[in-house]
Design a protein around this motif. Structure first.
Motif, mmCIF file in Angstrom:
data_model
loop_
_atom_site.group_PDB
_atom_site.id
_atom_site.type_symbol
_atom_site.label_atom_id
_atom_site.label_comp_id
_atom_site.label_asym_id
_atom_site.label_seq_id
_atom_site.Cartn_x
_atom_site.Cartn_y
_atom_site.Cartn_z
ATOM 1 N N GLU A 35 -9.575 -34.588 -69.937
ATOM 2 C CA GLU A 35 -8.905 -34.299 -71.214
ATOM 3 C C GLU A 35 -10.342 -33.506 -72.026
ATOM 4 O OE1 GLU A 35 -9.298 -38.151 -73.708
ATOM 5 O OE2 GLU A 35 -8.370 -37.057 -75.343
ATOM 6 N N TRP A 36 -11.438 -33.810 -71.585
ATOM 7 C CA TRP A 36 -12.427 -32.997 -72.175
ATOM 8 C C TRP A 36 -12.324 -31.407 -72.070
ATOM 9 C CZ3 TRP A 36 -16.227 -29.406 -71.513
ATOM 10 C CH2 TRP A 36 -17.195 -29.305 -72.594
ATOM 11 N N ILE A 37 -12.333 -31.273 -70.705
ATOM 12 C CA ILE A 37 -12.226 -30.008 -69.975
ATOM 13 C C ILE A 37 -11.048 -29.275 -70.698
ATOM 14 C CG2 ILE A 37 -12.341 -28.629 -68.134
ATOM 15 C CD1 ILE A 37 -13.291 -30.783 -66.607
ATOM 16 N N ARG A 38 -9.789 -29.806 -70.763
ATOM 17 C CA ARG A 38 -8.640 -29.003 -71.315
ATOM 18 C C ARG A 38 -8.715 -28.658 -72.664
ATOM 19 N NH1 ARG A 38 -3.506 -31.618 -70.314
ATOM 20 N NH2 ARG A 38 -4.621 -33.474 -69.450
ATOM 21 N N ALA A 39 -9.077 -29.875 -73.406
ATOM 22 C CA ALA A 39 -9.332 -29.732 -75.048
ATOM 23 C C ALA A 39 -10.347 -28.661 -75.124
ATOM 24 C CB ALA A 39 -9.706 -30.897 -75.563
ATOM 25 N N ARG A 40 -11.560 -28.702 -74.436
ATOM 26 C CA ARG A 40 -12.649 -27.674 -74.959
ATOM 27 C C ARG A 40 -12.520 -26.313 -74.354
ATOM 28 N NH1 ARG A 40 -17.145 -29.968 -78.018
ATOM 29 N NH2 ARG A 40 -16.517 -31.985 -78.540
ATOM 30 N N THR A 41 -11.751 -26.156 -73.031
ATOM 31 C CA THR A 41 -11.686 -24.894 -72.663
ATOM 32 C C THR A 41 -10.353 -24.396 -72.091
ATOM 33 O OG1 THR A 41 -11.944 -25.910 -70.184
ATOM 34 C CG2 THR A 41 -13.930 -25.834 -71.245
ATOM 35 N N GLY A 42 -9.692 -25.275 -71.948
ATOM 36 C CA GLY A 42 -8.146 -24.627 -71.587
ATOM 37 C C GLY A 42 -7.809 -24.721 -70.024
ATOM 38 N N ILE A 43 -9.122 -25.086 -69.223
ATOM 39 C CA ILE A 43 -8.939 -25.008 -67.917
ATOM 40 C C ILE A 43 -8.346 -26.446 -67.358
ATOM 41 C CG2 ILE A 43 -10.211 -24.830 -65.601
ATOM 42 C CD1 ILE A 43 -12.490 -23.369 -67.556
ATOM 43 N N LYS A 44 -7.395 -26.193 -66.454
ATOM 44 C CA LYS A 44 -6.918 -27.328 -65.576
ATOM 45 C C LYS A 44 -7.321 -27.549 -64.303
ATOM 46 C CE LYS A 44 -2.501 -27.333 -68.485
ATOM 47 N NZ LYS A 44 -1.116 -26.694 -68.557
ATOM 48 N N GLU A 45 -7.610 -26.223 -63.571
ATOM 49 C CA GLU A 45 -8.227 -26.256 -62.250
ATOM 50 C C GLU A 45 -8.473 -24.800 -61.835
ATOM 51 O OE1 GLU A 45 -4.402 -27.195 -60.311
ATOM 52 O OE2 GLU A 45 -3.963 -24.914 -59.738
ATOM 53 N N ARG A 46 -9.194 -24.653 -60.755
ATOM 54 C CA ARG A 46 -9.834 -23.336 -60.537
ATOM 55 C C ARG A 46 -9.628 -23.451 -59.003
ATOM 56 N NH1 ARG A 46 -11.111 -27.512 -62.558
ATOM 57 N NH2 ARG A 46 -12.258 -26.948 -64.457
ATOM 58 N N ARG A 47 -9.909 -22.010 -58.573
ATOM 59 C CA ARG A 47 -9.951 -22.000 -56.853
ATOM 60 C C ARG A 47 -11.490 -21.708 -56.350
ATOM 61 N NH1 ARG A 47 -4.654 -20.216 -55.621
ATOM 62 N NH2 ARG A 47 -3.177 -20.843 -57.083
ATOM 63 N N ILE A 48 -11.506 -22.342 -55.410
ATOM 64 C CA ILE A 48 -13.051 -22.367 -54.847
ATOM 65 C C ILE A 48 -12.775 -21.682 -53.284
ATOM 66 C CG2 ILE A 48 -14.956 -23.820 -53.966
ATOM 67 C CD1 ILE A 48 -14.496 -23.918 -57.064
ATOM 68 N N ALA A 49 -13.505 -20.850 -53.035
ATOM 69 C CA ALA A 49 -13.622 -19.916 -51.714
ATOM 70 C C ALA A 49 -14.328 -20.984 -50.758
ATOM 71 C CB ALA A 49 -14.255 -18.727 -51.992
ATOM 72 N N GLY A 50 -13.903 -20.760 -49.385
ATOM 73 C CA GLY A 50 -14.393 -21.498 -48.368
ATOM 74 C C GLY A 50 -15.648 -21.075 -48.284
ATOM 75 N N ASP A 51 -16.332 -21.868 -47.336
ATOM 76 C CA ASP A 51 -17.784 -21.723 -46.895
ATOM 77 C C ASP A 51 -18.046 -20.525 -46.573
ATOM 78 O OD1 ASP A 51 -18.599 -23.924 -48.108
ATOM 79 O OD2 ASP A 51 -18.519 -25.151 -46.202
ATOM 80 N N GLY A 52 -17.199 -20.093 -45.346
ATOM 81 C CA GLY A 52 -17.493 -18.674 -44.832
ATOM 82 C C GLY A 52 -16.847 -17.448 -45.634
ATOM 83 N N GLU A 53 -16.214 -17.724 -46.589
ATOM 84 C CA GLU A 53 -15.680 -16.576 -47.339
ATOM 85 C C GLU A 53 -16.524 -16.039 -48.275
ATOM 86 O OE1 GLU A 53 -11.052 -16.216 -48.990
ATOM 87 O OE2 GLU A 53 -12.081 -18.146 -49.427
ATOM 88 N N ALA A 54 -16.907 -14.972 -48.308
ATOM 89 C CA ALA A 54 -17.870 -14.213 -49.057
ATOM 90 C C ALA A 54 -16.861 -13.199 -50.164
ATOM 91 C CB ALA A 54 -18.623 -13.201 -48.245
ATOM 92 N N THR A 55 -17.777 -12.961 -51.094
ATOM 93 C CA THR A 55 -17.180 -12.019 -52.325
ATOM 94 C C THR A 55 -16.722 -10.644 -51.601
ATOM 95 O OG1 THR A 55 -18.954 -12.791 -53.643
ATOM 96 C CG2 THR A 55 -17.690 -10.633 -54.338
ATOM 97 N N SER A 56 -17.005 -10.180 -50.499
ATOM 98 C CA SER A 56 -16.619 -9.149 -49.974
ATOM 99 C C SER A 56 -15.197 -9.301 -49.488
ATOM 100 C CB SER A 56 -17.399 -8.376 -49.033
ATOM 101 O OG SER A 56 -17.704 -9.331 -47.867
ATOM 102 N N ASP A 57 -14.765 -10.451 -48.838
ATOM 103 C CA ASP A 57 -13.683 -10.621 -48.077
ATOM 104 C C ASP A 57 -12.529 -11.004 -49.426
ATOM 105 O OD1 ASP A 57 -14.743 -11.254 -45.469
ATOM 106 O OD2 ASP A 57 -15.524 -13.151 -46.150
#
Ligand code: UT7
Length: 329
Positions: A35-57
């Motif tokens: 509730e706090w996150i949605r009300a204060r930011t509008g965010i419901k979820e986010r994507r997280i890269a894998g451990d071996g996944e770099a910015t360049s990938d």
């Protein structure tokens, strides 16, 4: 040297890691609520890269799609720019890593560090190289693995960020294209959002690691105030010289830091946020430079941007830096 050459976006691509981190997942990690996150930011979820996944990938995946969209091959690119504050490593640049992964040795490549405004600054740089006749096609990628600099013990910041990449190919266009560019920065307020250690000022040491100084630190409240004021001003600086008013803008595609910031900016511009502000922060959170790039790619993909539309890109971030660009599609 300068001419009336029109420069525009001729291809777009995006890449989002598959792994979704929901607000409910975060409730198990820090003292927060969906509730706090949605009300204060509008965010419901986010994507997280894998451990071996770099910015360049992520950057390469987005770049390949943008090249395909532009019907170009990597060899047709004359310059690669990567906007990122989460490079694979300090050096060599992520752009050089991307160049190698795309198999186009000898194409010039550079990173730009402009935080959330990186995609806007990148378009401005690409435009100049193409306008001057120096290069024909510039590949601009905005890619961030924000999870790599996120303190998962700090509830004030860890709920905000996500990983992803967006890419654009810029080149000469017959009609429309970039109509105006406005960029700005204020280094006196750099303290508001930074990663304190790991650079020459405070190299990595046991104490910097123990002090959690390799994570981003943010004074959110203060930044919020500046973001609303500066993004509204930037929008005005980019549109006013063209005689454009809120009604003339088909769609604002802003950096996605906080839905409340974007609603406040839209109000100041006299436009209806529900109809004319593109939002995807609910799905991805704040991906720094990648946010505007992914938002533009998705807005076009979803048919929210049509030929002849006047769109406004508007971003603000660490530095402080900001920028706004008007494009006729
Ligand atoms: O990307 C470009 C640069 N970034 C920005 O422009 C971000 C700008 N800032 C923001 O978007 C907002 O300031 C935040 C979303 C970061 C924070 O929202 P806020 O409405 O400014 O909250 P706040 O920092 O004033 O905190 C309000 C309360 C505090 O508790 P007290 O002191 O009132 O008891 C915080 O401790 O909310 C608390 N809080 C949380 N509670 C639950 C802070 N983070 C959380 C959390 N869950 N994750």
């Amino acid at each position: 040297m300068y001419n009336d050459k029109k420069v525009g976006v001729i291809g777009l691509g995006k890449y989002l890691p598959e792994n979704r981190l929901t607000n409910k997942d975060l409730e198990k990690i820090v003292d927060t609520t969906d509730e706090w996150i949605r009300a204060r930011t509008g965010i419901k979820e986010r994507r997280i890269a894998g451990d071996g996944e770099a910015t360049s990938d992520m950057a390469v995946s987005a770049a390949k799609k943008a090249l395909e969209d532009a019907r170009l091959k990597p060899k047709d690119i004359d310059l690669i720019i990567v906007a990122t504050i989460t490079p694979d490593m300090f050096f060599p640049s992520t752009a050089c890593v991307v160049q190698n992964k795309l198999g186009v040795d000898h194409v010039p490549a550079l990173d730009i560090s402009v935080a959330c405004s990186g995609f806007i600054y990148g378009i401005a740089i690409a435009e100049q190289f193409i306008k001057s006749g120096r290069y024909k096609h510039v590949l601009l990628i905005a890619a961030e693995k924000m999870s790599s600099v996120t303190d998962w013990k700090d509830r004030a910041t860890c709920v905000l960020m996500g990983d992803g990449a967006g890419a654009a190919v810029l080149g000469e266009v017959k009609d429309g294209g970039i109509l105006s560019v406005y960029l700005g920065a204020d280094g006196s307020k750099g303290e508001l959002l930074k990663m304190p250690a790991g650079g020459s000022k405070l190299p990595a040491s046991v104490s910097t690691v123990e002090g959690r100084l390799h994570f981003l630190k943010m004074q959110g409240n203060e930044l919020f105030r500046h973001a609303v004021k500066i993004m509204a001003e930037a929008a005005l600086k980019a549109t006013e010289p063209l005689g454009l008013k809120g009604d003339d803008i088909s769609l604002v595609i802003p950096h996605q830091a906080n839905v409340r910031i974007l609603n406040a900016v839209a109000k100041r511009m006299g436009i209806d946020p529900a109809k004319k502000v593109y939002l995807n922060i609910d799905k991805y959170g704040n991906m720094s430079a990648a946010s505007s790039a992914v938002a533009l790619a998705e807005a076009v993909e979803e048919g929210r941007v049509k030929k002849g539309d006047i769109i406004l890109l508007d971003a603000f971030g660490a530095g402080l830096t900001w920028g706004a660009i008007v494009i006729k599609w």
